[in-house]
Write a protein that holds these residues in place. Structure first.
Motif, PDB file in Angstrom:
ATOM      1  N   MET A   1      18.209  48.247  70.205  1.00  0.00           N
ATOM      2  CA  MET A   1      18.607  47.296  69.171  1.00  0.00           C
ATOM      3  C   MET A   1      18.468  47.931  67.789  1.00  0.00           C
ATOM      4  SD  MET A   1      19.887  44.533  69.893  1.00  0.00           S
ATOM      5  CE  MET A   1      20.930  43.679  68.751  1.00  0.00           C
ATOM      6  N   ASN A   2      17.480  48.802  67.698  1.00  0.00           N
ATOM      7  CA  ASN A   2      17.260  49.496  66.436  1.00  0.00           C
ATOM      8  C   ASN A   2      18.496  50.253  65.992  1.00  0.00           C
ATOM      9  OD1 ASN A   2      15.112  49.261  64.866  1.00  0.00           O
ATOM     10  ND2 ASN A   2      13.815  50.728  65.955  1.00  0.00           N
ATOM     11  N   ARG A   3      19.141  50.856  66.988  1.00  0.00           N
ATOM     12  CA  ARG A   3      20.287  51.681  66.631  1.00  0.00           C
ATOM     13  C   ARG A   3      21.439  50.823  66.147  1.00  0.00           C
ATOM     14  NH1 ARG A   3      21.829  55.110  71.349  1.00  0.00           N
ATOM     15  NH2 ARG A   3      23.266  56.029  69.846  1.00  0.00           N
ATOM     16  N   ILE A   4      21.479  49.592  66.633  1.00  0.00           N
ATOM     17  CA  ILE A   4      22.554  48.713  66.182  1.00  0.00           C
ATOM     18  C   ILE A   4      22.301  48.279  64.743  1.00  0.00           C
ATOM     19  CG2 ILE A   4      23.699  46.532  66.595  1.00  0.00           C
ATOM     20  CD1 ILE A   4      24.197  48.933  68.544  1.00  0.00           C
ATOM     21  N   ALA A   5      21.031  47.972  64.456  1.00  0.00           N
ATOM     22  CA  ALA A   5      20.690  47.637  63.069  1.00  0.00           C
ATOM     23  C   ALA A   5      21.057  48.810  62.160  1.00  0.00           C
ATOM     24  CB  ALA A   5      19.206  47.312  62.963  1.00  0.00           C
ATOM     25  N   LEU A   6      20.776  49.995  62.658  1.00  0.00           N
ATOM     26  CA  LEU A   6      21.091  51.202  61.892  1.00  0.00           C
ATOM     27  C   LEU A   6      22.601  51.320  61.666  1.00  0.00           C
ATOM     28  CD1 LEU A   6      19.481  53.802  60.919  1.00  0.00           C
ATOM     29  CD2 LEU A   6      20.558  54.909  62.883  1.00  0.00           C
ATOM     30  N   LEU A   7      23.346  50.995  62.720  1.00  0.00           N
ATOM     31  CA  LEU A   7      24.802  51.071  62.618  1.00  0.00           C
ATOM     32  C   LEU A   7      25.315  50.142  61.524  1.00  0.00           C
ATOM     33  CD1 LEU A   7      27.664  51.801  63.669  1.00  0.00           C
ATOM     34  CD2 LEU A   7      27.374  50.060  65.405  1.00  0.00           C
ATOM     35  N   PHE A   8      24.858  48.887  61.564  1.00  0.00           N
ATOM     36  CA  PHE A   8      25.328  47.920  60.576  1.00  0.00           C
ATOM     37  C   PHE A   8      24.902  48.329  59.174  1.00  0.00           C
ATOM     38  CE2 PHE A   8      26.261  45.616  64.277  1.00  0.00           C
ATOM     39  CZ  PHE A   8      27.125  44.586  63.948  1.00  0.00           C
ATOM     40  N   LEU A   9      23.650  48.736  59.069  1.00  0.00           N
ATOM     41  CA  LEU A   9      23.107  49.129  57.768  1.00  0.00           C
ATOM     42  C   LEU A   9      23.848  50.348  57.229  1.00  0.00           C
ATOM     43  CD1 LEU A   9      20.714  47.463  56.745  1.00  0.00           C
ATOM     44  CD2 LEU A   9      19.319  49.531  56.974  1.00  0.00           C
ATOM     45  N   GLY A  10      24.068  51.306  58.107  1.00  0.00           N
ATOM     46  CA  GLY A  10      24.761  52.532  57.697  1.00  0.00           C
ATOM     47  C   GLY A  10      26.171  52.238  57.222  1.00  0.00           C
ATOM     48  N   LEU A  11      26.871  51.380  57.970  1.00  0.00           N
ATOM     49  CA  LEU A  11      28.228  51.027  57.573  1.00  0.00           C
ATOM     50  C   LEU A  11      28.228  50.362  56.211  1.00  0.00           C
ATOM     51  CD1 LEU A  11      29.902  49.589  60.790  1.00  0.00           C
ATOM     52  CD2 LEU A  11      30.242  51.783  59.694  1.00  0.00           C
ATOM     53  N   PHE A  12      27.289  49.449  56.029  1.00  0.00           N
ATOM     54  CA  PHE A  12      27.241  48.733  54.763  1.00  0.00           C
ATOM     55  C   PHE A  12      26.923  49.684  53.614  1.00  0.00           C
ATOM     56  CE2 PHE A  12      25.195  46.249  51.459  1.00  0.00           C
ATOM     57  CZ  PHE A  12      26.197  45.329  51.215  1.00  0.00           C
ATOM     58  N   ALA A  13      25.964  50.583  53.860  1.00  0.00           N
ATOM     59  CA  ALA A  13      25.586  51.527  52.802  1.00  0.00           C
ATOM     60  C   ALA A  13      26.769  52.414  52.428  1.00  0.00           C
ATOM     61  CB  ALA A  13      24.399  52.373  53.258  1.00  0.00           C
ATOM     62  N   ALA A  14      27.494  52.884  53.451  1.00  0.00           N
ATOM     63  CA  ALA A  14      28.627  53.770  53.168  1.00  0.00           C
ATOM     64  C   ALA A  14      29.704  53.038  52.383  1.00  0.00           C
ATOM     65  CB  ALA A  14      29.207  54.306  54.476  1.00  0.00           C
ATOM     66  N   LEU A  15      29.941  51.807  52.778  1.00  0.00           N
ATOM     67  CA  LEU A  15      30.957  51.012  52.082  1.00  0.00           C
ATOM     68  C   LEU A  15      30.536  50.765  50.647  1.00  0.00           C
ATOM     69  CD1 LEU A  15      33.587  49.305  52.689  1.00  0.00           C
ATOM     70  CD2 LEU A  15      32.063  47.370  52.708  1.00  0.00           C
ATOM     71  N   ALA A  16      29.283  50.368  50.465  1.00  0.00           N
ATOM     72  CA  ALA A  16      28.793  50.071  49.125  1.00  0.00           C
ATOM     73  C   ALA A  16      28.829  51.325  48.259  1.00  0.00           C
ATOM     74  CB  ALA A  16      27.381  49.512  49.200  1.00  0.00           C
ATOM     75  N   ALA A  17      28.485  52.466  48.855  1.00  0.00           N
ATOM     76  CA  ALA A  17      28.461  53.708  48.072  1.00  0.00           C
ATOM     77  C   ALA A  17      29.866  54.058  47.590  1.00  0.00           C
ATOM     78  CB  ALA A  17      27.893  54.837  48.915  1.00  0.00           C
ATOM     79  N   SER A  18      30.839  53.992  48.493  1.00  0.00           N
ATOM     80  CA  SER A  18      32.190  54.373  48.081  1.00  0.00           C
ATOM     81  C   SER A  18      32.736  53.358  47.079  1.00  0.00           C
ATOM     82  CB  SER A  18      33.110  54.494  49.287  1.00  0.00           C
ATOM     83  OG  SER A  18      33.627  53.243  49.657  1.00  0.00           O
ATOM     84  N   TRP A  19      32.390  52.115  47.289  1.00  0.00           N
ATOM     85  CA  TRP A  19      32.816  51.067  46.355  1.00  0.00           C
ATOM     86  C   TRP A  19      32.257  51.338  44.960  1.00  0.00           C
ATOM     87  CZ3 TRP A  19      35.658  47.234  44.825  1.00  0.00           C
ATOM     88  CH2 TRP A  19      35.164  46.319  43.905  1.00  0.00           C
ATOM     89  N   THR A  20      30.974  51.654  44.922  1.00  0.00           N
ATOM     90  CA  THR A  20      30.344  51.922  43.633  1.00  0.00           C
ATOM     91  C   THR A  20      30.946  53.159  42.995  1.00  0.00           C
ATOM     92  OG1 THR A  20      28.326  51.073  44.619  1.00  0.00           O
ATOM     93  CG2 THR A  20      28.106  52.176  42.511  1.00  0.00           C
ATOM     94  N   GLY A  21      31.043  54.229  43.789  1.00  0.00           N
ATOM     95  CA  GLY A  21      31.473  55.501  43.228  1.00  0.00           C
ATOM     96  C   GLY A  21      32.910  55.500  42.777  1.00  0.00           C
ATOM     97  N   VAL A  22      33.771  54.884  43.566  1.00  0.00           N
ATOM     98  CA  VAL A  22      35.188  54.976  43.256  1.00  0.00           C
ATOM     99  C   VAL A  22      35.624  53.845  42.327  1.00  0.00           C
ATOM    100  CG1 VAL A  22      37.511  55.008  44.234  1.00  0.00           C
ATOM    101  CG2 VAL A  22      35.649  56.118  45.445  1.00  0.00           C
ATOM    102  N   ILE A  23      35.140  52.645  42.576  1.00  0.00           N
ATOM    103  CA  ILE A  23      35.669  51.495  41.837  1.00  0.00           C
ATOM    104  C   ILE A  23      34.757  51.086  40.682  1.00  0.00           C
ATOM    105  CG2 ILE A  23      36.546  49.141  42.021  1.00  0.00           C
ATOM    106  CD1 ILE A  23      38.083  51.180  43.698  1.00  0.00           C
ATOM    107  N   LEU A  24      33.492  50.834  40.990  1.00  0.00           N
ATOM    108  CA  LEU A  24      32.625  50.225  39.982  1.00  0.00           C
ATOM    109  C   LEU A  24      32.421  51.139  38.776  1.00  0.00           C
ATOM    110  CD1 LEU A  24      31.615  47.435  40.359  1.00  0.00           C
ATOM    111  CD2 LEU A  24      29.384  48.324  41.001  1.00  0.00           C
ATOM    112  N   VAL A  25      32.146  52.422  39.057  1.00  0.00           N
ATOM    113  CA  VAL A  25      31.914  53.364  37.965  1.00  0.00           C
ATOM    114  C   VAL A  25      33.139  53.433  37.055  1.00  0.00           C
ATOM    115  CG1 VAL A  25      31.607  55.806  37.457  1.00  0.00           C
ATOM    116  CG2 VAL A  25      30.228  54.727  39.232  1.00  0.00           C
TER     117      VAL A  25
END
Lengths: 486, 231, 223
Positions: free
Chosen positions: B1-25
């Motif tokens: 189950m841990n790995r699934i939490a990691l999957l969701f968290l990782g996806l969210f982090a990657a999305l948020a990072a690209s959103w911040t880097g490309v759009i927000l900045v």
């Protein structure tokens, strides 16, 4: 239970009941996809024809080139692509979770709304209500319907994922979760920032490329690669080669992929660093391509001799090749020296064709050819049409990509290079376009070939669905799962 | 189950990072570009489009003109946009900040239109209007061999009632396109708007950032040497 | 390669989804023992990844354009280019021409071609007043002129408003200098440019406090 030594993808007892529960939504989405595919490629033919014969249908405002092109792209993306992807997602999710589909009717209801949205949107584009945003062409009101319809399908898929029986999460499921979670985010953000309250100036193209890139790489890419991993294993009856590398590819794609979108804006009036960053990030995708190649090519190649004759295997094999070539090509095309010459040309159209058709559509065909017989428990009514569909798709896609590439290269040279000699003046644009007419004509022929193949697919599928429905409807008891859910 | 939490968290982090880097900045910098006030002229640039042109922008959008025409001029040396006369300078982000829908386009099946207003301004009759009407009515009249479709549906053939319309364009058309006697061809309101929009397209103001272009070392050294020689 | 591939894929048992899951679970849990050749693959990927990240970083650093929202040329570096970059200067002729042709300004009377209107508005082209002493010309434009004036042998009688700071037009010294530079270089005139500093000096020192227009006689007293 089929014997494991048969090498063909066999279905266990559990698989059979899961398949039967997918019957209704699976068949619905497959049929909707096939109808939109024929409509979309018919629009492609019209658009392609207009490029060399501008007088064709010129007096009809609804069919002017700009609108047909936008409608074509929207129908193929949201009509064909999404419906096919939904069918694949539902089937793969259910099978990999080894869980029967519950409440299949709600999925169909969502699907009906989705398709109404696509219909409304396409008519809206042809009627002049489009947004002119590439990848998000539908009028604003349609996006809301699409989002609501999508939400239920995705929630259903994630609930199924949660109810999975096997403790191991197969790599296909990773990619499916990626696709399911990523799309609603980028779609709603793009809708808000481009359609509802548009951002200022060149932020619009920036958000647009970010969205269009994510849509392709994570939604269509995610679903397509998930299907590839699954089918590679199932069709050959072997495990994925170098399987432990697959998660590396997955995470590299997730972490670096989303940044690569602005690489398409080379030379545009957006800050240079955004484009440079996009190009740098897209280089990492080369590693992802290698991982896909190491996973999929040996797995599929190993059983080539045994299952080469199976239609779905052929589609999948073409899909893998197109995926790898297209990804490498898109990295190369984003380099500034190359983009200077080939940006804004038909080479970009060729790349889109390779990505959307060569990769995603081929993989979707391959999956549907495996899936539909399983969920209906029938075989294809006209097997020869399957072969015809394959060859017309392969040749049509190949001819289109090659013709567009050559046309685009010549167009790029004419557009962006001065002819040799002192005091040379730029070649007039009209002459450049005239010189590539034969290739554009080839493109039209290729599109006609695709339509023929797609009609064959639709006929085969419709025939099968009709047979399936007529056998099911009089005796609902033969469909225990559907009746239980209803 | 841990790995699934990691999957969701990782996806969210990657999305948020690209959103911040490309759009927000970029939203914080490019998204906030303001007009430049030129004290010499007492005007702020870019200037808003005239009303008719702004309506024409919607016609341009709904007909899908952007499918074939870009609106972005690349810098000299990167392509030959300058030599094609598509603009005096390359486009910069500030050029677009007042436009409701930015249509920089991605295909050049036709020419770039960012400065088409400048090219036709004051030429070819009634400030270029007549050229555009002829071109939209039948591209072959002005550009033989063009693959641009005709936009005849933006014109109306109607019976002359009373005085002929001063806007009638049949005088610009060849004999083969003449309406029957007693009829005239007039541009619809949408055609007028579209042409007003096209004529309004000109990025003539030189923003300071337009000078942010790379000058090759040899040129600067050569320049310095020349200056040194003068001294 | 193919021999390793054969070892690296396993049969999926009965081919069901359950066996697909379990075989791959096993593959993940028990990574295959490194064999000769087989372990080359992760190494190759690691090498490729490092190389790509290395090249990508260099590419980005090289073409970052100062991470500046106003730089669209990736080779441009604001730091090194700052010195050579020219401060946006105004072309006095072009700016002067715009001012001259502004509605209500010079061209209204003196006409776009600088010929004036015979008997009413004096010409600027080949006028001894325009091409002559800039001291007089600056004063004239700053504060205006009333009464008779003789230009090119013809006498005109009219009133010209002042354009300088504090007058109705309230033009800055730069604008006055630009428009004068323009008229002194246009229509065949070839007098030297008018310096902004000179306009400022005349306005704030020589004629400080003056608001009423000049007469031709007063101006002729000025050198």
């Amino acid at each position: 239970m089929a014997s494991p030594s048969s090498q063909t993808s066999s279905v266990g007892v559990e698989g059979a009941s899961v398949d039967a529960s997918v019957r209704l939504p699976g068949l619905y989405f497959a049929a909707a996809a096939a109808v939109w595919l024929v409509v979309g490629t018919a629009l492609s033919v019209i658009a392609a024809f207009k490029l060399h014969s501008p007088a064709f249908l010129a007096d009809c405002e609804w069919l002017t080139y700009g609108r047909v092109r936008a409608a074509e792209s929207a129908v193929l993306t949201y009509g064909w692509g999404f419906n096919a992807a939904f069918a694949i997602v539902i089937w793969l999710m259910a099978r990999l979770a080894q869980a029967e589909v519950r409440r299949p009717v709600t999925l169909v209801v969502s699907g009906v709304f989705w398709n109404l949205g696509v219909l409304l949107g396409s008519v809206g584009i042809l009627g002049g209500h489009g947004t002119a945003v590439e990848g998000l062409e539908f009028p604003a009101y349609v996006n809301v319907i699409l989002f609501a319809a999508y939400a239920w399908i995705a929630i259903w898929a994630l609930l199924t994922f949660r109810a999975r029986r096997s403790p191991h999460v197969f790599i296909s499921q990773w990619y499916l979760v990626l696709a399911l979670l990523w799309f609603p985010w980028v779609f709603s953000l793009a809708h808000l920032l481009l359609v509802v309250d548009p951002v200022k100036g060149v932020m619009q193209p920036l958000v647009q490329t970010w969205y269009a890139h994510s849509l392709f790489l994570f939604w269509f890419g995610g679903v397509g690669v998930a299907a590839l991993y699954y089918l590679a294993a199932k069709l050959t009856g072997r495990s994925i080669a170098h399987y432990h590398l697959s998660t590396l590819g997955f995470w590299l794609l997730v972490i670096f992929g989303a940044w690569a979108g602005p690489a398409r804006l080379v030379g545009a009036p957006v800050p240079a660093w955004v484009v440079s960053l996009g190009i740098a990030m897209s280089m990492v995708l080369l590693v992802v391509v290698c991982v896909w190649a190491f996973n999929l090519v040996p797995t599929l190649a190993r059983a080539a001799a045994v299952v080469r004759q199976e239609a779905s295997y052929r589609f999948v094999a073409v899909g893998v090749v197109a995926l790898l070539v297209a990804q490498v090509a898109s990295v190369l095309l984003s380099f500034r020296g190359v983009a200077e010459l080939l940006q804004f040309t038909f080479v970009q159209s060729a790349l889109t064709q390779l990505n959307h058709y060569g990769f995603f559509s081929m993989v979707a065909f391959g999956t549907l050819y495996v899936m539909v017989p399983r969920i209906t428990g029938r075989s294809w009514p006209v097997p020869s049409l399957v072969g015809f569909h394959f060859w017309s798709s392969l040749l049509g896609c190949l001819a289109s990509v090659v013709a567009l590439s050559i046309a685009g290269y010549k167009q790029g040279v004419g557009l962006n290079r001065l002819p040799m000699g002192d005091g040379a003046v730029p070649t007039p644009l009209i002459d450049v376009l005239q010189s590539i007419q034969p290739y554009l004509f080839t493109q039209t022929s290729a599109m006609v070939l695709l339509v023929a193949g797609h009609v064959a697919f639709l006929v085969n599928l419709g025939w099968m669905a009709a047979g399936c429905c007529s056998s099911c409807l009089p005796a609902p008891s033969s469909l225990p799962n559907a009746s239980k859910a209803a | 189950m841990n790995r699934i939490a990691l999957l969701f968290l990782g996806l969210f982090a990657a999305l948020a990072a690209s959103w911040t880097g490309v759009i927000l900045v970029n939203q914080g910098s490019v998204g906030r570009l303001a007009r430049v006030v030129d004290a010499n002229e007492g005007l702020a640039f870019p200037q808003p489009m005239p009303g008719l042109a702004e309506q024409g922008h919607l016609v341009y959008q709904d007909l899908g003109c952007a499918a074939c025409h870009t609106q972005q001029v690349r810098r000299p040396g990167f392509g030959i946009d300058d030599k094609r006369g598509w603009g005096d300078r390359h486009s910069v982000a500030r050029d677009y900040i007042l436009e409701p829908r930015v249509l920089i386009g991605s295909h050049r099946i036709g020419p770039d239109l960012r400065n088409v207003g400048q090219r036709k301004d004051g030429q070819e009759g009634r400030d270029g209007r007549e050229w555009h009407y002829r071109h939209l009515y039948d591209p072959q009249l002005t550009s033989p061999g063009s693959v641009m479709p005709s936009f005849r549906f933006l014109f109306e053939t109607r019976k002359i009632v009373g005085e002929p319309s001063p806007k009638a364009i049949q005088g610009l058309l060849p004999a083969s396109s003449q309406p029957p006697a007693g009829y005239e061809i007039v541009p619809t309101v949408r055609a007028e708007r579209l042409v007003s929009y096209l004529l309004s397209l000109k990025d003539s103001y030189a923003y300071p950032e337009a000078a942010n272009v790379y000058v090759a070392k040899s040129e600067t050294q050569g320049g310095a040497a020349a200056e040194g020689a003068k001294k | 390669m193919s021999s390793h591939d054969q070892e690296s894929t396993r049969p999926l048992g009965d081919g069901s989804d359950a066996s697909l899951q379990s075989v791959h679970a096993d593959l993940t849990a028990n990574k295959p023992e490194p064999k000769d050749g087989y372990s080359m693959l992760p190494l190759f990927l690691l090498g490729l990844l490092s190389a790509v990240i290395f090249v990508g970083s260099i590419y980005f650093v090289h073409y970052r354009g100062g991470v500046d929202p106003l730089v669209y040329d990736e080779r441009f570096d604001p730091k090194t280019a700052a010195k050579s970059a020219t401060v946006a200067t105004v072309d006095p002729i072009a700016a002067g021409k715009r001012l001259y042709n502004q509605p209500g300004a010079c061209a209204t009377c003196h006409q776009v071609n600088g010929q004036g209107v015979a008997g009413v508005f004096p010409p600027l082209a080949a006028s001894e007043w325009v091409s002559g002493s800039d001291e007089r010309l600056i004063r004239l434009v700053l504060h205006g002129l009333v009464g008779e004036i003789k230009v090119k042998g013809n006498t005109y009688n009219g009133a010209m408003p002042g354009f300088g700071l504090g007058s109705g037009f309230n033009w800055s010294d730069e604008r006055v200098a630009h428009v004068l530079t323009y008229i002194r270089s246009e229509w065949g005139n070839a007098a030297p440019a008018v310096d902004v500093a000179k306009v400022t000096a005349i306005r704030t020192q020589a004629t400080a406090g003056r608001t009423k227009p000049w007469t031709a006689v007063e101006l002729e007293a000025v050198p």
